[in-house]
Design an enzyme around this catalytic site. Structure first.
Site, PDB file in Angstrom:
ATOM      1  CG  HIS A 204      -0.154   0.373   2.495  1.00  0.00           C
ATOM      2  ND1 HIS A 204       0.527  -0.566   3.229  1.00  0.00           N
ATOM      3  CD2 HIS A 204       0.042   1.558   3.125  1.00  0.00           C
ATOM      4  CE1 HIS A 204       1.095   0.032   4.261  1.00  0.00           C
ATOM      5  NE2 HIS A 204       0.831   1.314   4.237  1.00  0.00           N
TER       6      HIS A 204
HETATM    7  C1  UD1 Z   1      -1.667   5.672   5.819  1.00  0.00           C
HETATM    8  C2  UD1 Z   1      -0.347   6.186   6.420  1.00  0.00           C
HETATM    9  C3  UD1 Z   1       0.679   5.064   6.400  1.00  0.00           C
HETATM   10  C4  UD1 Z   1       0.135   3.794   7.039  1.00  0.00           C
HETATM   11  C5  UD1 Z   1      -1.186   3.425   6.373  1.00  0.00           C
HETATM   12  C6  UD1 Z   1      -1.819   2.195   6.975  1.00  0.00           C
HETATM   13  C7  UD1 Z   1       0.033   8.617   5.975  1.00  0.00           C
HETATM   14  C8  UD1 Z   1       0.835   9.606   5.227  1.00  0.00           C
HETATM   15  N1  UD1 Z   1       0.208   7.313   5.641  1.00  0.00           N
HETATM   16  O1  UD1 Z   1      -1.390   5.353   4.447  1.00  0.00           O
HETATM   17  O2  UD1 Z   1       1.838   5.473   7.104  1.00  0.00           O
HETATM   18  O3  UD1 Z   1       1.066   2.746   6.853  1.00  0.00           O
HETATM   19  O4  UD1 Z   1      -2.090   4.535   6.515  1.00  0.00           O
HETATM   20  O5  UD1 Z   1      -2.841   1.710   6.141  1.00  0.00           O
HETATM   21  O6  UD1 Z   1      -0.717   8.998   6.853  1.00  0.00           O
HETATM   22  N2  UD1 Z   1      -8.886   4.869   1.429  1.00  0.00           N
HETATM   23  C9  UD1 Z   1     -10.145   4.338   1.379  1.00  0.00           C
HETATM   24  N3  UD1 Z   1     -10.757   4.006   2.556  1.00  0.00           N
HETATM   25  C10 UD1 Z   1     -10.167   4.196   3.765  1.00  0.00           C
HETATM   26  C11 UD1 Z   1      -8.868   4.738   3.803  1.00  0.00           C
HETATM   27  C12 UD1 Z   1      -8.243   5.065   2.639  1.00  0.00           C
HETATM   28  O7  UD1 Z   1     -10.717   4.133   0.313  1.00  0.00           O
HETATM   29  O8  UD1 Z   1     -10.773   3.871   4.799  1.00  0.00           O
HETATM   30  C13 UD1 Z   1      -8.195   5.186   0.159  1.00  0.00           C
HETATM   31  C14 UD1 Z   1      -8.396   6.585  -0.315  1.00  0.00           C
HETATM   32  O9  UD1 Z   1      -8.484   6.555  -1.702  1.00  0.00           O
HETATM   33  C15 UD1 Z   1      -7.115   7.273   0.094  1.00  0.00           C
HETATM   34  C16 UD1 Z   1      -6.100   6.151  -0.006  1.00  0.00           C
HETATM   35  O10 UD1 Z   1      -6.816   4.973   0.332  1.00  0.00           O
HETATM   36  O11 UD1 Z   1      -6.818   8.353  -0.708  1.00  0.00           O
HETATM   37  C17 UD1 Z   1      -4.905   6.291   0.887  1.00  0.00           C
HETATM   38  O12 UD1 Z   1      -5.294   6.537   2.238  1.00  0.00           O
HETATM   39  P1  UD1 Z   1      -4.350   7.455   3.167  1.00  0.00           P
HETATM   40  O13 UD1 Z   1      -4.957   7.532   4.515  1.00  0.00           O
HETATM   41  O14 UD1 Z   1      -4.010   8.697   2.447  1.00  0.00           O
HETATM   42  O15 UD1 Z   1      -2.987   6.690   3.229  1.00  0.00           O
HETATM   43  P2  UD1 Z   1      -2.584   5.166   3.388  1.00  0.00           P
HETATM   44  O16 UD1 Z   1      -1.985   4.713   2.111  1.00  0.00           O
HETATM   45  O17 UD1 Z   1      -3.663   4.336   3.993  1.00  0.00           O
END
Ligand code: UD1
Length: 368
Positions: A204
């Site tokens: 991820h």
């Molecule tokens: C975040 C953390 C990372 C951690 C990870 C655990 C930051 C910068 N990164 O990364 O350190 O290892 O969480 O998973 O804070 N999305 C959904 N549903 C959700 C959550 C996310 O669809 O419930 C999708 C969205 O399109 C979003 C993308 O996933 O834009 C990424 O989510 P984001 O919270 O930005 O970062 P992670 O890659 O999860």
């Protein structure tokens, strides 16, 4: 004494489960739980609260997804409102997400002491969002709880020596506490897998999945490991990864892999314990694999958990087919498991003792 504890993403729910439970067990302080809403899907958030018996948050900010600035800004203003209303004695933040950074910044500007759990982790590239979050959060914290001596050394190299405690890793505490509830055989059977005869993979990390060449290389690497070693690969898909696979037209590369939705803690740990080995770019899972006595191919250019790569237990690799295959060969070899790298399973109690000690000795600072 009152402390606001801020969570928002999967790895933080896992850490809060243990710390919050220990706070209640020892009646250490009034613990106000805030969920930023950075992770919001049921299988990214609710499942952890249910499985790990985390109480319903006192506040939910609902920040959702967005650019780094938008997400951080929404959490920053939301947390500030809560801190102004609650006037806590400290703010507790975990790890390295945008939620962590926002909380630390909001509290520091209000002269509320910041406690950072999982402090002192450093890794390259320095431009990685999580690295920026770690460095700034440590700089703003009055109390830094490290998982190992390496964390203390990293902080000392930046001139941070006051308020630094080596407590061990709360994820190890949680692993030990929850182990009786792991069901490796049943979970394997439910996923059509045989114990010790499959690989659990997760990916991820933004720099891995947001670039078509890296994402392609990793998916090709997983397929190659599956083919060469005749080990089925189970790949729970993070929503970010699923979206990028669609955006880049890489869905055909999933054909031979076993794909599922993101898994909760109990299922992930049950499968980890039953796996032959792990392939991941998750900071948490590479450590949890070690707790389960499994080795991990770490698809990252560097890791904060260097104790495990320096001794060769975990192996770093590039997001490319050949690099992943070579690393998989290495972790399939037998090797004695390193002992007690991240504490003795009593990290939460040590964190509580450190907090109680530090806050009683912190001079009162007037609010601006
Ligand atoms: C975040 C953390 C990372 C951690 C990870 C655990 C930051 C910068 N990164 O990364 O350190 O290892 O969480 O998973 O804070 N999305 C959904 N549903 C959700 C959550 C996310 O669809 O419930 C999708 C969205 O399109 C979003 C993308 O996933 O834009 C990424 O989510 P984001 O919270 O930005 O970062 P992670 O890659 O999860």
């Amino acid at each position: 004494m009152k402390i606001v504890s801020l969570v928002g993403a999967r790895p933080q729910f896992i850490k809060e489960a243990l710390v919050g439970a220990a706070v209640r067990e020892h009646a250490a302080w009034r613990h106000v739980l805030v969920h930023s809403g950075q992770h919001y899907d049921a299988d990214m958030s609710d499942v952890f609260f249910q499985e790990l018996d985390i109480p319903k948050p006192d506040y939910h900010l609902g920040i959702g997804s967005g650019s780094h600035a938008r997400m951080t800004a929404a959490a920053l203003t939301g947390v500030e409102d809560i801190l102004l209303g609650e006037t806590p004695d400290a703010l507790l933040v975990y790890g390295d997400t945008n939620t962590t950074l926002a909380g630390a910044l909001a509290a520091a500007k209000l002269h509320i002491p910041v406690i950072h759990v999982e402090a002192g982790i450093r890794m390259l590239p320095r431009t990685m969002p999580e690295e920026i979050n770690r460095v700034v959060t440590d700089r703003l914290s009055v109390l830094m709880c490290c998982c190992s001596e390496l964390g203390r050394r990293n902080l000392a190299a930046e001139g941070l020596t006051d308020g630094v405690h080596v407590t061990g890793d709360v994820m190890y505490d949680l692993f030990l506490r929850m182990r009786p509830r792991f069901t490796p055989e049943k979970t394997c059977a439910g996923n059509g897998l045989k114990p010790e005869s499959f690989v659990l993979a997760t990916l991820h990390r933004d720099y891995n999945v947001d670039t078509p060449a890296s994402l392609r290389g990793m998916l090709e690497g997983l397929a190659a490991v599956q083919e060469v070693h005749a080990l089925p690969i189970l790949l729970p898909l993070h929503p970010r990864t699923r979206k990028r696979i669609q955006d880049f037209g890489l869905a055909p590369l999933l054909a031979g892999l076993r794909i599922c939705e993101p898994l909760g803690y109990l299922e992930t740990m049950s499968l980890t314990c039953a796996s032959r080995f792990i392939i991941s770019d998750s900071g948490g899972l590479q450590k949890e694999a070690y707790y389960a006595g499994k080795r991990c191919v770490v698809m990252m250019p560097d890791t904060g958990w260097r104790e495990l790569t320096d001794c060769g237990w975990n192996v770093l690799c590039a997001p490319q087919r050949e690099s992943i295959l070579a690393a998989a060969d290495r972790v399939m070899a037998a090797m004695p498991c390193p002992q007690a790298v991240y504490g003795d399973g009593a990290a939460a109690k040590k964190i509580i003792d450190s907090v109680l000690g530090a806050l009683h000795s912190t001079p009162e600072t007037p609010a601006p």
